[in-house]
Motif scaffolding. Sequence first.
Motif, PDB file in Angstrom:
ATOM      1  N   ASP A  15       0.949  -1.088   0.001  1.00  0.00           N
ATOM      2  CA  ASP A  15       0.174  -0.044  -0.116  1.00  0.00           C
ATOM      3  C   ASP A  15       0.806   1.123  -0.003  1.00  0.00           C
ATOM      4  N   ALA A  16       0.860   1.937  -0.961  1.00  0.00           N
ATOM      5  CA  ALA A  16       2.016   2.850  -1.395  1.00  0.00           C
ATOM      6  C   ALA A  16       1.958   4.115  -0.411  1.00  0.00           C
ATOM      7  N   LYS A  17       0.311   4.216  -0.008  1.00  0.00           N
ATOM      8  CA  LYS A  17       0.214   5.358   0.816  1.00  0.00           C
ATOM      9  C   LYS A  17       0.442   5.312   2.291  1.00  0.00           C
ATOM     10  N   ALA A  18       0.269   3.865   2.680  1.00  0.00           N
ATOM     11  CA  ALA A  18       0.413   3.541   4.168  1.00  0.00           C
ATOM     12  C   ALA A  18       2.111   3.406   4.277  1.00  0.00           C
ATOM     13  N   TYR A  19       2.623   2.823   3.234  1.00  0.00           N
ATOM     14  CA  TYR A  19       4.175   2.802   3.210  1.00  0.00           C
ATOM     15  C   TYR A  19       4.818   4.196   3.422  1.00  0.00           C
ATOM     16  N   GLY A  20       4.478   5.204   2.650  1.00  0.00           N
ATOM     17  CA  GLY A  20       4.868   6.603   2.867  1.00  0.00           C
ATOM     18  C   GLY A  20       4.706   7.248   4.010  1.00  0.00           C
ATOM     19  N   THR A  21       3.742   6.432   4.953  1.00  0.00           N
ATOM     20  CA  THR A  21       3.598   7.205   6.171  1.00  0.00           C
ATOM     21  C   THR A  21       4.168   6.309   7.354  1.00  0.00           C
ATOM     22  N   ILE A  22       3.515   4.896   7.374  1.00  0.00           N
ATOM     23  CA  ILE A  22       3.911   4.138   8.545  1.00  0.00           C
ATOM     24  C   ILE A  22       5.404   3.678   8.377  1.00  0.00           C
ATOM     25  N   ALA A  23       5.908   3.473   7.032  1.00  0.00           N
ATOM     26  CA  ALA A  23       7.152   3.032   6.604  1.00  0.00           C
ATOM     27  C   ALA A  23       8.289   3.993   6.489  1.00  0.00           C
ATOM     28  N   SER A  24       8.013   5.364   7.040  1.00  0.00           N
ATOM     29  CA  SER A  24       8.841   6.454   6.672  1.00  0.00           C
ATOM     30  C   SER A  24      10.043   6.310   7.221  1.00  0.00           C
ATOM     31  N   PHE A  25       9.935   5.594   8.510  1.00  0.00           N
ATOM     32  CA  PHE A  25      11.553   5.497   9.092  1.00  0.00           C
ATOM     33  C   PHE A  25      12.421   4.648   8.222  1.00  0.00           C
ATOM     34  N   VAL A  26      12.159   4.081   7.151  1.00  0.00           N
ATOM     35  CA  VAL A  26      12.833   3.153   6.384  1.00  0.00           C
ATOM     36  C   VAL A  26      13.885   4.133   5.835  1.00  0.00           C
ATOM     37  N   PRO A  27      13.561   5.006   4.889  1.00  0.00           N
ATOM     38  CA  PRO A  27      14.419   5.947   4.430  1.00  0.00           C
ATOM     39  C   PRO A  27      15.098   6.902   5.365  1.00  0.00           C
ATOM     40  N   ALA A  28      14.424   7.156   6.493  1.00  0.00           N
ATOM     41  CA  ALA A  28      14.880   8.018   7.283  1.00  0.00           C
ATOM     42  C   ALA A  28      15.998   7.688   8.022  1.00  0.00           C
ATOM     43  N   LEU A  29      16.284   6.316   8.138  1.00  0.00           N
ATOM     44  CA  LEU A  29      17.397   5.482   8.966  1.00  0.00           C
ATOM     45  C   LEU A  29      18.382   5.213   7.606  1.00  0.00           C
ATOM     46  N   GLY A  30      18.169   5.496   6.552  1.00  0.00           N
ATOM     47  CA  GLY A  30      19.164   5.015   5.645  1.00  0.00           C
ATOM     48  C   GLY A  30      20.474   5.946   5.349  1.00  0.00           C
ATOM     49  N   GLN A  31      20.762   6.883   6.172  1.00  0.00           N
ATOM     50  CA  GLN A  31      21.930   7.703   6.122  1.00  0.00           C
ATOM     51  C   GLN A  31      23.383   6.809   6.059  1.00  0.00           C
ATOM     52  N   ALA A  32      23.288   5.757   6.827  1.00  0.00           N
ATOM     53  CA  ALA A  32      24.541   5.217   7.127  1.00  0.00           C
ATOM     54  C   ALA A  32      24.762   4.422   5.900  1.00  0.00           C
ATOM     55  N   VAL A  33      23.714   3.888   5.380  1.00  0.00           N
ATOM     56  CA  VAL A  33      24.129   2.992   3.902  1.00  0.00           C
ATOM     57  C   VAL A  33      24.581   3.955   2.561  1.00  0.00           C
ATOM     58  N   LEU A  34      23.744   5.235   2.961  1.00  0.00           N
ATOM     59  CA  LEU A  34      24.298   6.404   1.854  1.00  0.00           C
ATOM     60  C   LEU A  34      25.533   6.720   2.072  1.00  0.00           C
ATOM     61  N   ASP A  35      25.951   7.070   3.405  1.00  0.00           N
ATOM     62  CA  ASP A  35      27.360   7.362   3.455  1.00  0.00           C
ATOM     63  C   ASP A  35      28.364   6.322   2.846  1.00  0.00           C
ATOM     64  N   LEU A  36      27.760   5.089   3.131  1.00  0.00           N
ATOM     65  CA  LEU A  36      28.881   4.011   2.682  1.00  0.00           C
ATOM     66  C   LEU A  36      28.917   4.066   0.949  1.00  0.00           C
ATOM     67  N   LEU A  37      27.863   4.335   0.425  1.00  0.00           N
ATOM     68  CA  LEU A  37      27.817   4.545  -1.244  1.00  0.00           C
ATOM     69  C   LEU A  37      28.605   5.682  -1.522  1.00  0.00           C
ATOM     70  N   GLY A  38      28.611   6.849  -0.722  1.00  0.00           N
ATOM     71  CA  GLY A  38      29.280   7.724  -1.366  1.00  0.00           C
ATOM     72  C   GLY A  38      29.052   8.286  -2.820  1.00  0.00           C
ATOM     73  N   PRO A  39      27.904   8.724  -3.206  1.00  0.00           N
ATOM     74  CA  PRO A  39      27.664   8.856  -4.574  1.00  0.00           C
ATOM     75  C   PRO A  39      28.269  10.244  -5.073  1.00  0.00           C
ATOM     76  N   LYS A  40      28.690  10.372  -6.166  1.00  0.00           N
ATOM     77  CA  LYS A  40      29.615  11.126  -6.899  1.00  0.00           C
ATOM     78  C   LYS A  40      28.810  11.889  -8.053  1.00  0.00           C
ATOM     79  N   GLU A  41      29.268  12.881  -8.304  1.00  0.00           N
ATOM     80  CA  GLU A  41      28.675  13.726  -9.524  1.00  0.00           C
ATOM     81  C   GLU A  41      29.105  12.797 -10.745  1.00  0.00           C
ATOM     82  N   GLY A  42      28.297  12.607 -11.722  1.00  0.00           N
ATOM     83  CA  GLY A  42      28.662  12.145 -12.917  1.00  0.00           C
ATOM     84  C   GLY A  42      28.482  10.450 -12.894  1.00  0.00           C
TER      85      GLY A  42
END
Length: 252
Positions: free
Chosen positions: A15-42
């Motif tokens: 349920d996309a609407k429920a996921y966007g609210t009830i599961a909002s913690f999923v992306p909110a807690l994703g900074q550690a793996v984003l830091d691991l990725l370290g995306p770069k321009e290009g």
Amino acid sequence: MAPALSGTGTPQAWDAKAYGTIASFVPALGQAVLDLLGPKEGERILDLGCGDGVLTARIAESGAEVLGYDADSGLLDGARARGLSVRQGDGQALDYDGEFDAVFSNAALHWMPDHPAVYAGVHRALKPGGRFACECGGFGNIAAIRTAIRAVAETRGQDPVDRQNYPSVTRATRELEAAGFRVDAIALVPRPTPLADGMASWLNTFRHGFFDRQDGEAMIAETVRLLAPQLQDPDGNWTADYVRLRFLAFKD
């Protein structure tokens, strides 16, 4: 998420609407793996199991060209609404060949039971020297919740098939290396996670496919009752017993 198999072995529709609210913690807690990725321009980056694209958009802010990939059409509609490029498909059957500088995945791999197939597809999709940054449920993830769900099902003569794959460090390392990766960093990370909307809402969002359609509400209520002594504090606040597996691996 992709592909989400329920306890009955059939795909779990999100349920996309429920996921966007009830599961909002999923992306909110994703900074550690984003830091691991370290995306770069290009760079060209594949977000495997992108869901509704919250983290995909954050990767794009780095200047990278990012493609979101997920099995669920409703969640992908949310990602498209953010102006993101997306593709629907099964993460266990990637058909890319040397196209990406990096593959990123957050909270999705455990919904894909065949990890060796995922790793082989990711390895093939990467350019030489490319990296795979991932966080998913690890060994022991939501152990209390899974046990309670099984107990409630068994009292009704049901045998729920738990197809989620929560690997140990040892097994994930072995399977990644078998696919041709060099594992640079890997760890299990206990992450008790507050559930602002309570356990019943979490179960309805993440495990509705695990309960009998005719008796689902009663089964969820019984699961909540069993879990309260362990996961609900005296003030009524709920915390899920999450354990994450986080790793960075390279295609040499």
